[in-house]
Every structure is written in C-alpha cells, then in structure tokens.
Design a protein around this motif. Structure first.
Motif, PDB file in Angstrom:
ATOM      1  N   ASN A  67       2.788  15.271  34.935  1.00  8.76           N
ATOM      2  CA  ASN A  67       1.404  15.075  35.387  1.00  8.76           C
ATOM      3  C   ASN A  67       1.441  14.852  36.888  1.00  8.76           C
ATOM      4  N   ALA A  68       0.746  15.712  37.627  1.00 14.37           N
ATOM      5  CA  ALA A  68       0.826  15.666  39.091  1.00 14.37           C
ATOM      6  C   ALA A  68       0.291  14.356  39.650  1.00 14.37           C
ATOM      7  N   ALA A  69      -0.851  13.889  39.118  1.00 17.57           N
ATOM      8  CA  ALA A  69      -1.446  12.668  39.651  1.00 17.57           C
ATOM      9  C   ALA A  69      -0.502  11.477  39.472  1.00 17.57           C
ATOM     10  N   LEU A  70       0.095  11.367  38.296  1.00 12.83           N
ATOM     11  CA  LEU A  70       1.014  10.255  38.059  1.00 12.83           C
ATOM     12  C   LEU A  70       2.281  10.383  38.895  1.00 12.83           C
ATOM     13  N   GLN A  71       2.784  11.601  39.083  1.00 14.16           N
ATOM     14  CA  GLN A  71       4.000  11.755  39.884  1.00 14.16           C
ATOM     15  C   GLN A  71       3.751  11.363  41.336  1.00 14.16           C
ATOM     16  N   ILE A  72       2.602  11.742  41.873  1.00 13.43           N
ATOM     17  CA  ILE A  72       2.298  11.371  43.257  1.00 13.43           C
ATOM     18  C   ILE A  72       2.134   9.863  43.382  1.00 13.43           C
ATOM     19  N   TRP A  73       1.441   9.247  42.433  1.00 14.04           N
ATOM     20  CA  TRP A  73       1.330   7.785  42.437  1.00 14.04           C
ATOM     21  C   TRP A  73       2.707   7.132  42.348  1.00 14.04           C
ATOM     22  N   LEU A  74       3.543   7.629  41.451  1.00 19.67           N
ATOM     23  CA  LEU A  74       4.854   7.034  41.237  1.00 19.67           C
ATOM     24  C   LEU A  74       5.721   7.128  42.492  1.00 19.67           C
ATOM     25  N   GLU A  75       5.737   8.298  43.135  1.00 17.02           N
ATOM     26  CA  GLU A  75       6.647   8.521  44.256  1.00 17.02           C
ATOM     27  C   GLU A  75       6.047   8.116  45.603  1.00 17.02           C
ATOM     28  N   LEU A  76       4.740   8.322  45.777  1.00 13.08           N
ATOM     29  CA  LEU A  76       4.119   8.156  47.100  1.00 13.08           C
ATOM     30  C   LEU A  76       3.093   7.038  47.160  1.00 13.08           C
ATOM     31  N   GLY A  77       2.784   6.415  46.025  1.00 11.08           N
ATOM     32  CA  GLY A  77       1.886   5.274  46.032  1.00 11.08           C
ATOM     33  C   GLY A  77       0.444   5.624  46.348  1.00 11.08           C
ATOM     34  N   LEU A  78      -0.331   4.600  46.684  1.00  7.56           N
ATOM     35  CA  LEU A  78      -1.754   4.773  46.955  1.00  7.56           C
ATOM     36  C   LEU A  78      -1.994   5.714  48.132  1.00  7.56           C
ATOM     37  N   VAL A  79      -1.181   5.603  49.170  1.00  6.08           N
ATOM     38  CA  VAL A  79      -1.367   6.468  50.341  1.00  6.08           C
ATOM     39  C   VAL A  79      -1.218   7.931  49.939  1.00  6.08           C
ATOM     40  N   GLY A  80      -0.170   8.233  49.193  1.00 10.22           N
ATOM     41  CA  GLY A  80       0.021   9.603  48.732  1.00 10.22           C
ATOM     42  C   GLY A  80      -1.085  10.053  47.799  1.00 10.22           C
ATOM     43  N   ALA A  81      -1.566   9.139  46.934  1.00 13.19           N
ATOM     44  CA  ALA A  81      -2.642   9.492  46.009  1.00 13.19           C
ATOM     45  C   ALA A  81      -3.913   9.847  46.773  1.00 13.19           C
ATOM     46  N   LEU A  82      -4.219   9.107  47.834  1.00 11.65           N
ATOM     47  CA  LEU A  82      -5.395   9.416  48.645  1.00 11.65           C
ATOM     48  C   LEU A  82      -5.273  10.796  49.286  1.00 11.65           C
ATOM     49  N   ALA A  89      -7.717  28.459  41.108  1.00 15.76           N
ATOM     50  CA  ALA A  89      -7.430  27.091  41.531  1.00 15.76           C
ATOM     51  C   ALA A  89      -7.497  26.122  40.356  1.00 15.76           C
ATOM     52  N   VAL A  90      -8.465  26.291  39.477  1.00 20.11           N
ATOM     53  CA  VAL A  90      -8.577  25.416  38.306  1.00 20.11           C
ATOM     54  C   VAL A  90      -7.382  25.609  37.377  1.00 20.11           C
ATOM     55  N   SER A  91      -6.954  26.853  37.189  1.00 19.23           N
ATOM     56  CA  SER A  91      -5.768  27.102  36.373  1.00 19.23           C
ATOM     57  C   SER A  91      -4.553  26.392  36.956  1.00 19.23           C
ATOM     58  N   ALA A  92      -4.402  26.452  38.278  1.00 17.90           N
ATOM     59  CA  ALA A  92      -3.280  25.780  38.934  1.00 17.90           C
ATOM     60  C   ALA A  92      -3.346  24.275  38.721  1.00 17.90           C
ATOM     61  N   VAL A  93      -4.525  23.699  38.883  1.00 24.51           N
ATOM     62  CA  VAL A  93      -4.692  22.249  38.719  1.00 24.51           C
ATOM     63  C   VAL A  93      -4.343  21.826  37.297  1.00 24.51           C
ATOM     64  N   VAL A  94      -4.826  22.569  36.310  1.00 28.66           N
ATOM     65  CA  VAL A  94      -4.556  22.212  34.913  1.00 28.66           C
ATOM     66  C   VAL A  94      -3.056  22.265  34.627  1.00 28.66           C
ATOM     67  N   THR A  95      -2.392  23.317  35.096  1.00 25.34           N
ATOM     68  CA  THR A  95      -0.949  23.429  34.868  1.00 25.34           C
ATOM     69  C   THR A  95      -0.207  22.287  35.540  1.00 25.34           C
ATOM     70  N   TRP A  96      -0.606  21.946  36.760  1.00 28.82           N
ATOM     71  CA  TRP A  96       0.059  20.852  37.462  1.00 28.82           C
ATOM     72  C   TRP A  96      -0.124  19.520  36.737  1.00 28.82           C
ATOM     73  N   GLN A  97      -1.270  19.342  36.087  1.00 29.26           N
ATOM     74  CA  GLN A  97      -1.523  18.068  35.416  1.00 29.26           C
ATOM     75  C   GLN A  97      -0.871  17.973  34.045  1.00 29.26           C
ATOM     76  N   LEU A  98      -0.356  19.085  33.529  1.00 27.78           N
ATOM     77  CA  LEU A  98       0.196  19.067  32.171  1.00 27.78           C
ATOM     78  C   LEU A  98       1.647  19.503  32.074  1.00 27.78           C
ATOM     79  N   SER A  99       2.171  20.135  33.112  1.00 33.51           N
ATOM     80  CA  SER A  99       3.443  20.802  32.884  1.00 33.51           C
ATOM     81  C   SER A  99       4.475  20.517  33.951  1.00 33.51           C
ATOM     82  N   GLY A 137       6.674  19.866  37.593  1.00 31.67           N
ATOM     83  CA  GLY A 137       6.715  18.852  38.633  1.00 31.67           C
ATOM     84  C   GLY A 137       5.921  19.276  39.868  1.00 31.67           C
ATOM     85  N   VAL A 138       5.446  18.294  40.608  1.00 36.50           N
ATOM     86  CA  VAL A 138       4.617  18.581  41.785  1.00 36.50           C
ATOM     87  C   VAL A 138       5.355  19.446  42.798  1.00 36.50           C
TER      88      VAL A 138
END
Length: 400
Positions: free
Chosen positions: A327-342, A365-375, A377-378
């Motif tokens: 999941n892209a959102a969780l990976q960015i939070w995990l590795e880069l924190g709030l600053v990276g999430a923003l 773009a929507v297809s890319a976003v969905v794949t990044w959120q489910l499959s 790594g960022v």
C-alpha cells in the motif's frame, strides 16, 4: 513539425509501446531498462536533430516529485538501508528527468498518431500473449526461464496485466473507430478479469470507469478524485487502524489477501512508533520484526485458526513485512513519516488534476493509483518507469 521516422524522437518510444506489453509478459522486470533506453534514445535523437537538449517544462507535479525525492534524500540519513536508499533515489531521479525531457522532445515534434497506433498494436499483442500463456499453463513464460519447476508461476502474470491495464484507458484517445476502441478495451478487461491478479482486476475496472466518468463530468470528477486521494493518503494510518479493528474473520479470504491485511496491521503499529519522520527511506525491508512470522495470537485475533491457515502463515514467505507494505500510502508513512505523507498526498493530487485534462489520461492515472495502493512497492523501478512512460504518452495523446 513532424520529422521523418528515422530521425524522430518519437520512434524509440513508439517501438517500446509496440513491444512493452509482450516484453512484460515474458519478463516484467525488463521494463525498467527498456523504458530507460527508449527515453535516452528519444532525448539524444532530439539533441542530434534539433541541436539543443529538450530541457523540461516543470509543472506542479514535477516540482512536487522533485520535493518528494529531496525528502527521500533527507530520510536516507536515518535509514537502516542507506546504500539501497541512495541507489533508489538516484534511479528514480534519472527516470523522472528522462521522462520530463522526453515529454518536451515529443511535444516539439507533435506526432501523436505514431504513439497512438503503437500503443493500440502493442496492447493487442500483449493481451493475446498473456491469454495464450495462461491458457497453455504458462508455457511461454516457462520457456523464457528454461522450464524450471515453478508451481506458482501463473501469478507472475500480474505485473504484465498491471502494465496493460495501466495503458488500457489510453486506448480511448487513439484516433480510430469507436467500435475498435471499444473492442480493445473490452478485450483488456476480459483478460484482466480472467487472469489470477485481483489488484489488476480492480485497477482495470477503476481505470476504465474513471475515464467514463471524466467524459461525463470532466471538471468535477478529477477534482473529487484528487481531494479523495489526498485525504486518504494523509489519514491512511487512522483509516487502516479503524478498519482493521472492525475486520471480520479472515479465514474465508484467499490467503494472499489475508496476508496483506495482516501486513497492514503490523505496519500501522510501526508507523505509530515514528509518525513524524518515519523509519527512513527504503526501511521497509529492515523494520524490526518484519522478517518474523505472525504470532499465534495475531492469527487467532483475525480468525485464522484452521490447520491450513496456520500452516500457510508458518512458512518463511508469510513474513510480517516482506519487502514492502502493499500500500503506497502506508509505505510512505512508514518510511518518510508525516512530512513524506504531505508531499506524497500533494503529488498524487496534483498528478490526478493534471491527468484530468483528458478522460483517457485520467483513467490511466486512476489505474496507477489503484495498483500502487494494492500491489507493488512505491519505489519499484519497473513500475515507476512504466507509470512515467504512460504519463508521457498520455500527454501526447491529448493532441491526437
């Protein structure tokens, strides 16, 4: 001005589009090198023919991508994988620069029809090969690998299908009869729904549906999507924490889906430990406890109590965090924190708004976003390269 084919920076990109889906079926990891070579050739050809480098025009998404890479460089300081982080940042920066320069080179030539028909032909070939490979018991992909003993090779088609459903909405911008466009899109959806790749199925349906909605509401839909993406990206740890607390028994789910949910449970707890700055760029591979299997009490908590489930989650492959978070959102939070999430939220929202200039580009773009959120790594090079290629092509197809 349209240049002769042999002197055109469009040629290497069109050739790549014509073979990329088939190449991904055979070996998807080759996409990173193939895209890099095609973009380099496009830029060098422009320099040789025009006598000047196609320096990019930097829009908001490009500046935000640079800012995110800059923060990745800062987060490399406290990363447990600094060498890998440096290599990843360097590779991503090179791909981004080449994609922006190629976009400028192709825009100055203004020959979108070449790319459009190469895209359609390449997709048709790739879909046919993927279907034939799956129907034959993956004979093609086994032959490429020397017929090894690989019982789970069928799932290796997922990256190839993900690439094809990324490109699929762009078919709507190809200047050919609507019946032919509809036939190719329908074939793409049929293949994606047939093959064993659940995230690709979702991305295919989401991309085509998003393109259709953008045709009806061209201003409202991209704006709502950008707002929704930004809100989800920023609230992802809380959203997942709440959703996981309400999760029913995972026993009926496919084991890969249940595993993904358990990964998210583990990741949410790790994010809570370092929410501001994260664990560091490329740290997903080295999070404490990530290489261990799930505790028996965790399996009980999620209803995974059958002997088959306990056996499946006891194998080495069923680790708590294998390589990335899926999941892209969780990976960015995990590795880069709030600053990276923003920064990630701003980049994704800006990219969706920019893609909204055309329904086909928005669907991509929507297809890319969905794949990044489910499959994937960022930072996976082959997937980032594929998305950048699709973005360059989408920008050109608006003129077709």
């Amino acid at each position: 001005m349209t240049l002769p084919w042999h002197r055109s920076p469009t040629m290497p990109v069109a050739v790549l589009l014509a073979v990329a889906p088939a190449l991904a079926v055979a070996q998807f990891r080759a996409m990173a090198l193939a895209v890099t070579v095609a973009l380099v050739l496009a830029v060098v050809t422009h320099r040789r023919v025009r006598g000047a480098w196609p320096w990019p025009r930097m829009g908001r998404p490009a500046w935000l991508a640079v800012a995110l890479l800059g923060w990745c460089g800062v987060a490399m300081i406290w990363s447990p994988e600094p060498v890998r982080a440096l290599q990843t940042i360097g590779g991503l920066a090179a791909l981004l620069g080449l994609a922006l320069m190629t976009a400028r080179a192709l825009a100055e030539e203004a020959a979108p029809r070449r790319l459009a028909f190469a895209l359609a032909g390449g997709l048709a070939l790739g879909l046919a090969l993927a279907a034939a490979d799956h129907a034959s018991g993956n004979w093609l992909r086994l032959a490429v690998r020397g017929f090894p003993d690989m019982p789970a090779i069928s799932f290796g088609l997922k990256p190839a299908v993900s690439l094809m459903v990324l490109l699929l909405p762009l078919v709507l911008a190809v200047p050919m009869a609507w019946a032919l466009r509809g036939l190719l899109v329908a074939a793409g959806l049929a293949v994606a729904l047939w093959l064993p790749a659940d995230s690709a199925k979702i991305a295919a349906l989401a991309g085509v549906a998003a393109a259709g909605l953008a045709m009806v509401l061209p201003r409202a839909v991209p704006r709502l999507a950008a707002l929704g993406f930004a809100a989800f990206s920023l609230a992802a740890p809380l959203v997942f924490a709440f959703g996981l607390s309400q999760a029913p028994s995972l026993e009926p789910l496919p084991r890969s889906a249940a595993h993904r949910i358990l990964i998210w449970d583990f990741v949410v707890d790790r994010i809570a430990e370092k929410p501001l700055l994260g664990w560091g760029m490329e740290s997903s591979r080295a999070i404490p406890g990530g290489s261990e299997n799930f505790a028996p009490e965790t399996l009980v908590e999620y209803g995974l109590t059958s002997p088959e489930a306990r056996h499946w989650f006891g194998v080495p492959a069923a680790r708590r965090l294998p390589l990335h978070t899926h999941n892209a959102a969780l990976q960015i939070w995990l590795e880069l924190g709030l600053v990276g999430a923003l920064l990630g939220a701003a980049l994704g929202a800006a990219a969706l708004l920019a893609a909204g200039a055309s329904p086909a580009g928005f669907g991509m773009a929507v297809s890319a976003v969905v794949t990044w959120q489910l499959s994937f790594g960022v930072w996976q090079p082959w997937w980032v390269a594929s998305v950048l290629l699709a973005a360059v092509v989408a920008g050109m197809l608006r003129k077709a």
